[in-house]
Design an enzyme around this catalytic site. Structure first.
Site, PDB file in Angstrom:
ATOM      1  N   GLY A  27       0.824  -1.214   0.000  1.00 32.74           N
ATOM      2  CA  GLY A  27       0.000   0.000   0.000  1.00 32.74           C
ATOM      3  C   GLY A  27       0.847   1.247   0.000  1.00 32.74           C
ATOM      4  O   GLY A  27       0.487   2.256   0.609  1.00 32.74           O
ATOM      5  N   ASN A  29       1.362   3.372  -2.258  1.00 33.53           N
ATOM      6  CA  ASN A  29       0.983   4.392  -3.237  1.00 33.53           C
ATOM      7  C   ASN A  29       0.153   5.531  -2.645  1.00 33.53           C
ATOM      8  O   ASN A  29      -0.104   6.521  -3.323  1.00 33.53           O
ATOM      9  CB  ASN A  29       0.199   3.759  -4.390  1.00 33.53           C
ATOM     10  CG  ASN A  29      -1.064   3.072  -3.924  1.00 33.53           C
ATOM     11  OD1 ASN A  29      -1.007   1.973  -3.388  1.00 33.53           O
ATOM     12  ND2 ASN A  29      -2.211   3.707  -4.101  1.00 33.53           N
ATOM     13  N   GLY A  31      -1.583   7.488   1.323  1.00 28.85           N
ATOM     14  CA  GLY A  31      -1.718   7.526   2.776  1.00 28.85           C
ATOM     15  C   GLY A  31      -0.400   7.361   3.511  1.00 28.85           C
ATOM     16  O   GLY A  31       0.651   7.814   3.063  1.00 28.85           O
ATOM     17  N   ILE A  32      -0.474   6.695   4.652  1.00 26.30           N
ATOM     18  CA  ILE A  32       0.717   6.484   5.478  1.00 26.30           C
ATOM     19  C   ILE A  32       1.774   5.699   4.712  1.00 26.30           C
ATOM     20  O   ILE A  32       2.968   5.991   4.793  1.00 26.30           O
ATOM     21  CB  ILE A  32       0.326   5.769   6.786  1.00 26.30           C
ATOM     22  CG1 ILE A  32      -0.460   6.729   7.686  1.00 26.30           C
ATOM     23  CG2 ILE A  32       1.570   5.252   7.527  1.00 26.30           C
ATOM     24  CD1 ILE A  32      -1.118   6.070   8.875  1.00 26.30           C
ATOM     25  N   TYR A 181     -13.282  -3.421  11.171  1.00 25.32           N
ATOM     26  CA  TYR A 181     -11.976  -2.855  10.791  1.00 25.32           C
ATOM     27  C   TYR A 181     -11.008  -2.918  11.970  1.00 25.32           C
ATOM     28  O   TYR A 181      -9.867  -3.378  11.840  1.00 25.32           O
ATOM     29  CB  TYR A 181     -12.132  -1.407  10.324  1.00 25.32           C
ATOM     30  CG  TYR A 181     -10.789  -0.724  10.142  1.00 25.32           C
ATOM     31  CD1 TYR A 181      -9.998  -0.997   9.030  1.00 25.32           C
ATOM     32  CD2 TYR A 181     -10.297   0.171  11.104  1.00 25.32           C
ATOM     33  CE1 TYR A 181      -8.753  -0.395   8.876  1.00 25.32           C
ATOM     34  CE2 TYR A 181      -9.065   0.775  10.952  1.00 25.32           C
ATOM     35  CZ  TYR A 181      -8.291   0.488   9.838  1.00 25.32           C
ATOM     36  OH  TYR A 181      -7.055   1.079   9.697  1.00 25.32           O
TER      37      TYR A 181
END
Length: 318
Positions: A27, A29, A31-32, A181
Site C-alpha cells: 500500500g 501508493n 496515505g501512510i 476494521y
C-alpha cells in the site's frame, strides 16, 4: 567519567543511511504507506511500492523521485485480497534478499453491507490480516536471506479498544464496519507479536515488530499532488485537532523507525510519543490483550486454515 553513547538520538528528519538495502511497503501508493516509502527512499535504499493499482503506484513513484534526489523506487503489483496471486510476489521483486517488509496496506469500510474477497473472506479481515499473513509466508525465504530482516506490521490505535471474537473472525454473526476494521487491525497486531515469538523459537535472524500511527488525518497531511492535496480550509478546520493528532507523514514515523533503528527489537510495539496519538515514535508497552498468547495461537491456527498455509510454513518452509 560518564560514558557517552555513540548512537545519536533518533531524529525523524535525519534518518540513518541504508544504502544497498531493499524495503517493500504494501500500500505504498497512498496515505501512510506513501510517506513510509518517501521517507525510506531518502536513506539510499531501494524501496518497492506494493500496490494493487499499477497506475497509482507509478504516480506515487514519480512523486517520490521528484522530492528525493536519486531515489531508488520501484513498483510491484500486489493484491492482498487475492491470496493465490501472492505466490508470485517474491519472484516479481527480482531481488536475492529483502531487508524489510512494511505491512501497511489496508481496507477500511464505513458502511454496510458486508463484502468479501474473491477467496470468500470478509473483505477487511481477508485483506488486512489474511493477505499479510500469506504474503509473509511467500516472502520469508527472501527475508531470511538478509542479515537481519524485519517484518513491520502497521496496526491501529483503533485496535486498542477491540477484542477478537475467535468464533466469528469473519463477522458473519454481527457485522459492524468500524468494529470489523478495528478487529482486522488487531488480528494483524496479534500476528506481528506471535510471528516474532515463533521466529525466536526457530532461531531465525528475522525480527517482527508491531507499530501503530496514532491519530493520522488527511487534513493535517502535507500536500503531495496528485496523491493528496491539502486545502487551506481543511487545514484550518483541523487546526484544533493538531493538539491531539497528526498528519499521515508523521503517522509513518513509527514504521520508519522500526525498519531502520538498530535499537528496535522484535516483539516490541512502537507508536507516537504523546498519548499514543501524536509526536515522535517511541516504544510503548505491548497492550495487555495483545500479550495473550492463547488468543494469538488460536488466531494463528485459524489463519493457517483459512489461507491453506501449514502451521510452520509461515516461518519459511514451503
Amino acid at each position: 567519567m560518564s560514558s557517552v553513547s555513540s548512537t545519536p538520538p533518533w531524529n525523524v528528519q535525519r534518518l540513518p543511511r541504508a544504502d544497498g538495502s531493499v524495503f517493500l511497503v504494501t500500500g505504498g501508493n497512498a496515505g501512510i504507506g506513501y510517506f513510509v516509502a518517501e521517507q525510506l527512499s531518502a536513506t539510499g535504499a531501494t524501496v518497492v511500492l506494493g500496490s494493487r493499482n499499477p497506475t497509482k503506484a507509478e504516480v506515487a513513484s514519480a512523486s517520490i523521485r521528484a522530492r528525493v534526489a536519486g531515489a531508488r523506487v520501484r513498483t510491484v503489483r500486489l493484491d492482498l485480497a487475492d491470496l493465490p496471486s501472492l505466490r508470485t510476489v517474491a519472484d516479481s521483486l527480482e531481488v536475492d534478499r529483502l531487508d524489510a517488509v512494511v505491512h501497511n496496506a489496508g481496507v477500511a469500510l464505513d458502511d454496510p453491507p458486508r463484502e468479501e474477497t474473491g477467496d470468500g473472506h470478509e473483505l477487511m479481515f481477508g485483506t488486512n490480516h489474511l493477505g499479510h499473513f500469506a504474503l509473509t509466508h511467500w516472502l520469508m525465504p527472501l527475508l531470511s536471506a538478509a542479515p537481519a530482516a524485519r517484518v513491520v506490521t502497521v496496526g491501529s490505535f483503533a485496535a486498542k479498544s477491540e477484542r477478537l471474537d475467535l468464533d466469528d473472525l469473519q463477522s458473519w454473526k454481527d457485522y459492524r464496519p468500524k468494529r470489523t476494521y478495528g478487529r482486522s487491525k488487531l488480528a494483524q497486531m496479534y500476528f506481528g507479536v506471535e510471528l516474532d515469538r515463533r521466529l525466536r523459537a526457530a532461531g531465525s535472524t528475522v525480527a517482527s515488530v508491531v507499530v501503530h500511527p496514532g491519530g493520522a488525518l488527511d487534513s493535517l497531511t502535507p500536500s503531495r499532488p496528485p496523491i493528496h492535496v491539502q486545502t487551506t480550509g481543511a487545514r484550518l478546520s483541523a487546526a484544533p485537532a493538531a493538539l491531539l493528532v497528526q498528519g499521515k507523514h508523521a503517522g509513518a514515523w513509527p514504521a520508519v523507525r522500526a525498519v531502520l533503528d538498530p535499537a528496535v527489537r522484535g516483539g516490541q510495539l512502537w507508536g507516537p510519543r504523546v498519548f499514543g496519538l501524536r509526536g515522535e515514535p517511541r516504544r510503548e508497552p505491548v497492550w495487555n490483550h495483545l500479550a495473550d498468547t492463547s488468543v494469538a495461537t488460536r488466531l494463528w491456527e485459524a489463519s493457517c486454515d483459512l489461507t491453506g498455509i501449514g502451521p510452520g510454513a509461515v516461518l519459511g518452509s514451503h
